[in-house]
Design a protein around this motif. Structure first.
Motif: not given
Length: 176
Positions: A70, A74, A84, A86
């Motif tokens: 993550i 990012t 993005a 997650f």
């Protein structure tokens, strides 16, 4: 081409020795604590910068895998102006019950982003789940590929692995 100074700095920051059980269940005498570079703004930026050139054309979304992928996804998203996602290890059981937080994935080309790959178990699971949701997933970028040299641990799910650094790169940095 490997950035030898990045390999040296990541190795110095992250390589731990001892006895460690990996996600795969394998026991290793070395462990790359990726959170040590991911929590360092300068090193995280250098890894994200190195990933820019590895990003496949046509990528529409960057899928950062929980938890280590993550921060990298990012940072990379900010550099390449792509949204993005997650991606959880499993869909949450409340609220929206989503596996991937962020934009819809159906019909979109998602490039996965992971921190360290050894056997690729978490990436394999995420790939299957995202494909079931209608995403096109063909490539994973990773900061460190620990898999045996010359082997693609994700060939069984037809996924190309594009690493910033390999274990051989980190070993060479340690020896120099």
């Amino acid at each position: 081409m490997t950035d030898a100074s990045l390999a040296r700095d990541i190795d110095a920051c992250c390589r731990l020795t001892g006895e460690f059980t990996l996600r795969s269940g394998q026991v290793s005498h070395e462990y790359f604590d990726k959170y040590l570079f991911e929590s360092d703004p300068a090193l995280l930026a250098r890894v994200a910068d190195a990933m820019v050139g590895l990003l496949p054309e046509g990528t529409e979304l960057l899928g950062g895998l929980e938890m280590g992928g993550i921060p990298i996804a990012t940072a990379l998203a900010a550099r390449v102006s792509l949204p993005a996602l997650f991606v959880r290890k499993q869909a949450k059981e409340y609220g929206t019950c989503k596996l991937a937080e962020g934009p819809a994935v159906e019909g979109r080309r998602v490039t996965l982003v992971e921190d360290v790959i050894t056997t690729g178990g978490a990436v394999r699971d995420a790939t299957r789940a995202l494909r079931e949701a209608g995403a096109v997933v063909e490539t994973v970028l990773c900061a460190i590929d620990r898999s045996p040299a010359g082997e693609n641990p994700l060939a069984d799910v037809r996924l190309e692995v594009r690493p910033v650094l390999t274990k051989a790169d980190l070993d060479a940095a340690r020896e120099s």
